[in-house]
Design an enzyme around this catalytic site. Structure first.
Site, short mmCIF file in Angstrom:
data_model
loop_
_atom_site.label_atom_id
_atom_site.label_comp_id
_atom_site.label_asym_id
_atom_site.label_seq_id
_atom_site.Cartn_x
_atom_site.Cartn_y
_atom_site.Cartn_z
N CYS B 325 -3.98 0.50 0.07
CA CYS B 325 -3.27 0.48 1.37
C CYS B 325 -1.89 0.33 1.01
CB CYS B 325 -3.96 -0.76 2.09
SG CYS B 325 -5.57 -0.36 2.79
N ASP B 326 -1.23 0.87 0.13
CA ASP B 326 0.06 0.76 -0.07
C ASP B 326 0.72 1.93 0.15
OD1 ASP B 326 2.75 0.68 -1.41
OD2 ASP B 326 1.85 -1.27 -2.63
#
Lengths: 377, 377
Positions: B325-326
């Site tokens: 999720c980066d």
């Protein structure tokens, strides 16, 4: 800030090597602050920011919900005492077998940003609620988001329509204004987009119920940032403006805002040197660097506050680097960091505001250095 | 290249999740190739490139020496069967207590690049040999070195003079032309600088004995690179040119060149999607990314060769991203990567030339994803 509890811990325990110390009292204050600022929103803590079991247990006991990125994070939230209905699987990139495993574990709320992901969820988690992430531009954020997550609002309408047709519960829309977002109008723009998706689907009889406003709530690094209360007011105003008196259920996903200012890294000055006698910038090498937990200094994006035993003395610009044999392991070089001229090899310094996105970013064993240790007190 | 042994291993074992497979036969070939190309140089394998015990044991048995970055790496090399006299402590950034520990373990060869580090070694490792790293410009390297390591040649003279005056053995000079260095003249420029340091100290009666030419030997990624033999010839010519018939003892420190092409990462396509219906670039998400072992795609510096089950089909440009999720977890975006239009979610793809600088860079648990698994066969 290093709280007195953190300072006392470090003075008493004298841990060897670099470490992060997180003060749970600050996490508790932050949680309560979010509740006060956003009384009508459910708080889903972004587990990826810091998944320390003590933090998850505290937040679970306070009633927090959890935004997770993987099956492992789901299991950690469950282990901490959160019931499955308080956990979302918020990663838009999921293997179908991981969706199935999450469904087995009771998870019923999933993020999507394309039809392909909706199809996986329809097969592996029939009937689940899905929300579609909408692209925002991220302007104003210190750690900008690329286009990696989300789709344009027009496509979100297609994605949620498809979810409905496959038997899923087309539940809502999410966005993320970018981490450390200091421009309050970013939420206004994103909510306007969200409202557009609500309206388009309502015309087809599909009534969305939820807006997931993501994270982006800043923690205090070097600059003052608007307080949680100001954020709350701005967000409420934007909701009212776009949704009138039919304000949907809302979710927020603070990560950095929940734990960033609760943690301090203790590190040691390994070496101070120059590259030539006439250099006017010193190199200061710490025993932690980009691969030891400070990955967010990438491109010098985040500038942490550093506290030394010599603060108050005259400073001069320093290039700050980590201890590995990797030339990319330099934290601040384009904009050197002012540090006291009296700083000495062996000094312990504190890097503040490091409670989020540090421990889990650390490399597993690069150059033989162990990952960042963490103490939650 | 994926060797037949690697392909057979993957087909037979079917490991779940992303993993690196390293073929020891290729490592052996590489070692022998370096020996042939540089018959008069001692080979110090850069342990940080891949510290898998099987690799260290093989190289120790072949007679390799080892360049280490930390006490942990020293211990790993000793455990693999290397005697202490074949191990250098090559990190210029060392805590004094780590120098003392290395000295206890029998290490007598240390890198320095400033007087401050010399003073630590004089206290903690009396009488040891030291070599001073000289700054090179790194032009021509794919993974450029910053000024993080080394000092200007004039300062190296001061550093080594100080070493001598403190009772250390002022032993030599090192440089590093930059990783994946494809410009053969880089060695010539660096050797010219090294010779200058030798000459200046000889005038004072301090006779250096060794030149450590570092690494930088490229492995094969997408482009052809000069072979080890060509490198050997170019380096020998430069040594002859600068040192005449008094060629010093030489050391090389291959890391990537020793193991890069021996390893292949197996990964899975998790999602393929677009951000808008009219986008002409697809996003391809793998189950490995920048935080799972592909850190060297930072700034798109290294472009790996990717093999898919559909090679030969028509390709179109894709943005390649990891599973976290980066938003920074994107490998190739500025220069999209051509992949077959027939590529499908669930396909397994191979990322070649990934034997170096992958496993140990992997984050310990970011987003709950476990570090890259490794099989050495």
């Amino acid at each position: 800030m290093a709280t007195q509890r953190i300072i006392d811990f470090l003075n008493t325990r004298r841990p060897n090597g670099p470490c992060l110390v997180v003060d749970l009292d600050v996490v508790r204050e932050n949680y309560i602050g979010f509740e006060k600022a956003l009384p009508d929103s459910r708080i889903f803590y972004a587990v990826k920011a810091n998944p320390a079991p003590e933090i998850l247990r505290l937040l679970a006991s306070l009633g927090s919900s959890f935004d997770t990125a993987s099956v492992t994070e789901i299991e950690m939230a469950l282990d901490a005492g959160a019931p499955a209905e308080r956990i979302s699987y918020g990663n838009t990139i999921k293997k179908e077998r991981d969706i199935a495993r999450a469904f087995e574990l009771g998870i019923r709320l999933f993020a999507v940003d394309c039809v392909e992901e909706v199809e996986k969820i329809a097969r592996a988690a029939p009937g689940a609620r899905v929300f579609c992430r909408v692209l925002t531009d991220g302007a104003g954020a210190e750690w900008p988001l690329s286009r990696k997550f989300g789709c344009v609002p027009a496509m979100a309408v297609d994605v949620l329509r498809r979810a409905k047709s496959l038997g899923l519960n087309a539940y809502g829309v999410s966005f993320h204004v970018g981490s450390q977002q200091t421009d309050l109008s970013a939420w206004d723009r994103a909510l306007s987009d969200a409202k557009g998706v609500f309206a388009a689907l309502a015309e087809e009889g599909i009534m969305l119920k939820m807006v997931n406003m993501g994270g982006g709530f800043p923690t205090r690094y070097l600059r003052d940032v608007p307080t949680a209360q100001a954020y709350g007011r701005a967000i409420f105003d934007a909701l009212r403006k776009h949704f009138g008196n039919r304000i949907p259920e809302t979710i927020v996903e603070p990560g950095r805002g929940m734990v960033g200012n609760a943690g301090v890294i203790k590190t040691e000055v390994v070496l101070i040197s120059k590259k030539a006698d006439n250099d006017n910038v010193r190199w200061v090498y710490l025993d932690i660097g980009k691969f030891g937990g400070l990955a967010e200094t990438m491109d010098e994006a985040i500038r942490y506050q550093i506290v030394t035993p010599h603060d108050g003395d005259r400073t001069e610009p320093c290039i700050l680097a980590g201890p590995t044999c990797d030339s990319a392991d330099v934290m601040y070089e384009k904009t050197p960091y002012p540090l006291p001229v009296s700083l000495t090899i062996g000094d312990e310094v504190l890097i503040e505001g490091t409670g989020a996105y540090t421990t889990t970013y650390a490399s597993v064993a690069f150059n033989g250095f162990e990952p960042l240790r963490s103490y939650v007190i």
